[in-house]
Design an enzyme around this catalytic site. Structure first.
Site, PDB file in Angstrom:
ATOM      1  N   ARG A 130       0.843  -1.190   0.000  1.00  0.00           N
ATOM      2  CA  ARG A 130       0.000   0.000   0.000  1.00  0.00           C
ATOM      3  C   ARG A 130       0.882   1.245   0.000  1.00  0.00           C
ATOM      4  O   ARG A 130       1.725   1.418   0.875  1.00  0.00           O
ATOM      5  CB  ARG A 130      -0.904   0.009   1.240  1.00  0.00           C
ATOM      6  N   HIS A 175      -3.347  10.953   0.758  1.00  0.00           N
ATOM      7  CA  HIS A 175      -2.832  10.708   2.104  1.00  0.00           C
ATOM      8  C   HIS A 175      -2.301  12.030   2.655  1.00  0.00           C
ATOM      9  O   HIS A 175      -1.107  12.174   2.929  1.00  0.00           O
ATOM     10  CB  HIS A 175      -1.743   9.630   2.076  1.00  0.00           C
ATOM     11  N   GLU A 220      -7.688   8.194   6.399  1.00  0.00           N
ATOM     12  CA  GLU A 220      -7.990   8.840   7.671  1.00  0.00           C
ATOM     13  C   GLU A 220      -8.581  10.245   7.506  1.00  0.00           C
ATOM     14  O   GLU A 220      -7.967  11.250   7.894  1.00  0.00           O
ATOM     15  CB  GLU A 220      -6.740   8.878   8.555  1.00  0.00           C
ATOM     16  N   ASN A 361      -7.770   1.635   9.707  1.00  0.00           N
ATOM     17  CA  ASN A 361      -6.489   1.871  10.377  1.00  0.00           C
ATOM     18  C   ASN A 361      -6.728   1.832  11.878  1.00  0.00           C
ATOM     19  O   ASN A 361      -7.588   2.565  12.386  1.00  0.00           O
ATOM     20  CB  ASN A 361      -5.906   3.241  10.007  1.00  0.00           C
ATOM     21  N   TYR A 363      -4.670   1.294  15.870  1.00  0.00           N
ATOM     22  CA  TYR A 363      -3.423   1.157  16.621  1.00  0.00           C
ATOM     23  C   TYR A 363      -3.623   0.870  18.103  1.00  0.00           C
ATOM     24  O   TYR A 363      -2.862   0.125  18.697  1.00  0.00           O
ATOM     25  CB  TYR A 363      -2.582   2.440  16.486  1.00  0.00           C
ATOM     26  N   GLU A 427      -3.775  -0.238   8.082  1.00  0.00           N
ATOM     27  CA  GLU A 427      -2.618   0.157   8.905  1.00  0.00           C
ATOM     28  C   GLU A 427      -2.754  -0.448  10.293  1.00  0.00           C
ATOM     29  O   GLU A 427      -3.850  -0.450  10.866  1.00  0.00           O
ATOM     30  CB  GLU A 427      -2.509   1.688   9.063  1.00  0.00           C
TER      31      GLU A 427
END
Length: 534
Positions: A130, A175, A220, A361, A363, A427
């Site tokens: 990606r 992005h 995002e 995404n 985390y 991600e």
């Protein structure tokens, strides 16, 4: 057992067994704690709950394994071959905006290092890669009035090199690096940006679509709207409080995504046969106290993900809770209407269902709760706050705590909330700071834990997860923190003019995860914790 507790007599009771002091025989009766402690002894400790244990299994056949980067973070070549300026070029050259006044002028110099980057990808054994395209490298002023063929040629050569290595490209159209020329006329606050983005997307579909089968419109959008146009910690650095800008920006991002999706669906899909959707970022929101209804409600109102997901994956409009909260706060601030714009009925129909998959995404996890404030001009009666648990492992980023359990919960929530869409994790990763250590055991622990939670979501919860992408291929320019935080599988020596890449232990570990299709055993991971690259 309960006993004589010195000056306090028989009032405090510490015992595992109750003693009836009114009975001359002093009978002993086990409490529930005695039974529990006996179980601890029998198990030689406290066993993990079933949901917290390690699941031995593997992902479905043809599962996609990928790694991600972004144009401004790795490419460099900021003025090479006719590239126009982006908002990040300007932002990073503004004093005190970036840690150490770092810039992405050179970054990892991937613009000149296609061969080196592809070799790293081959070593990782990924099936996909990606990356994002720099809008201003292809269209220097953001419009199709002039196409920079040399910039476009860079992406053509990269894609050809990937395909020659049997690695499929996953291309992100946007992005965060908007052409500066478009920002100078209002950027994402100007409604005309929707048409400009559609024209940019069409150029890429025309020129690259025969070889690219996986498109991401926006990465995002929350961060573009909130960080870029709300608090100003990211380009273009706008921070006007209280402001309507973040919601106007989010509104236009959603409309631009929908237009690009319809363009591909109606004009290019039949011939090119690809997938196109959006990538939304979200932490998992856990109630600070799972037995407190206000904390539970706070977690449900944590609309980091729903801001963009609800219109696209649900009904074409914002969630009612979000609309109500923003309207109430807007009126409390003395405004005549909500800061959140409204979609027309035709726009709702245009937006609803504009996805082929759910790009995620993720985390970390936060704990949410409600805090009461006195009602005044600036805020309504309450707002939501999030914190972290001190017991959670730290990373190199203050916002990122190692919380694998939230990954599975978020995947399951997406399945239940949005009617089980195909999900691609686009991600997931962990950072480090400070001195370099090639034996990055903490990163291996992170991937082992998070990937296994994803496996549980697939096997135990029936989540339709089809691919996983690690962030990131190599250490790079991490936005406002510059080069301080490092997420890469590969270390980049930024003091070396050649910017040589060196694998960390986690690179080999991730390759092993891929090779086993996620089917890891404890003894398979053990030797890698002792492995050091020389």
């Amino acid at each position: 057992m309960d006993s004589f507790e010195w000056l306090n007599g028989y009032d405090p009771r510490f015992g595992l067994h109750q003693v009836d002091f009114d009975n001359p025989n002093r009978p002993r009766t086990p409490k529930r704690s005695a039974v529990y402690y006996a179980e601890i002894i029998r198990n030689n400790g406290i066993p993990l709950p079933k949901e917290d244990g390690f699941l031995y299994g593997e992902f479905p056949k043809n599962f996609w394994w990928s790694v991600a980067t972004a144009a401004y973070q790795i490419e460099g070549g900021w003025r090479a071959d006719g590239k126009g300026l982006s908002i990040w070029d300007q932002f990073s050259h503004t004093p005190l905006k970036i840690s150490n006044d770092d810039t992405g002028d050179v970054a990892c110099d991937s613009y000149h290092k296609i061969e080196a980057d592809v070799e790293m990808l081959k070593s990782l054994k990924v099936s996909h890669y990606r990356f994002s395209i720099s809008w201003s490298r292809v269209l220097p002023d953001g419009t199709t009035r002039y196409i920079n063929e040399m910039g476009l040629n860079y992406y053509e050569r990269l894609i050809d090199a990937l395909l020659a290595a049997n690695i499929m490209p996953q291309v992100t159209l946007y992005h965060w690096d908007l052409p500066l020329a478009l920002q100078n006329v209002g950027g994402w606050e100007n409604d005309t940006i929707v048409q400009r983005f559609k024209e940019y997307a069409e150029l890429l579909f025309q020129r690259l679509g025969d070889k690219v089968k996986f498109w991401i419109t926006f990465n995002e959008p929350y961060n573009t709207a909130y960080c870029g146009y709300g608090v100003g910690t990211a380009a273009p650095g706008i921070s006007i409080r209280p402001g309507r800008a973040p919601y106007v920006v989010g509104h236009n991002l959603i409309k631009a995504h929908a237009e690009a999706w319809h363009l591909y669906n109606e004009t290019y899909r039949a011939k090119q046969g690809g997938l196109i959707s959006i990538t939304i970022n979200s932490d998992w929101a856990e109630p600070r106290n799972p037995y407190n209804q206000e904390d539970i409600d706070a977690a449900r109102q944590y609309f980091l993900l729903g801001w963009f997901a609800h219109p696209i994956y649900k009904n074409g409009d914002y969630n009612e809770v979000m609309k109500t909260r923003i309207r109430d706060r807007s009126l409390a601030q003395g405004l005549s209407q909500s800061r959140l714009p409204e979609f027309t009925e035709s726009e709702k129909q245009r937006i609803k269902g504009t996805y082929d998959y759910f790009g995620l995404n993720h985390y970390t996890t936060v704990l949410t709760y409600k805090i009461n404030y006195p009602l005044n001009h600036f805020m309504v009666k309450y707002t939501l706050l999030d914190i972290t648990d001190r017991s959670w492992l730290n990373s190199g980023s203050i916002w990122l705590k190692v919380t694998p359990f939230g990954f599975r919960k978020l995947l399951r929530w997406i399945k239940e909330e949005y009617n089980n869409p195909p999900i691609y994790v686009t991600e997931n990763g962990v950072s480090e700071r400070g001195d370099l250590d090639f034996n990055d055991t903490w990163r291996m622990h992170y991937y082992r834990s998070y990937v296994n939670e994803a496996l549980k979501a697939v096997v135990l919860d029936g989540v339709d997860l089809r691919g996983y992408t690690a962030w990131t291929l190599m250490d790079n320019f991490e936005w406002a923190v510059g080069f301080d935080e490092k997420f890469g599988f590969y270390h980049v020596n930024f003091t070396d003019p050649e910017l040589r890449r060196h694998p960390k232990a986690s690179a080999r570990y991730y390759a092993q995860i891929i090779n086993c299709n996620g089917h890891l055993f404890p003894n398979a991971a053990k030797p890698l914790f002792l492995f050091t690259f020389l």
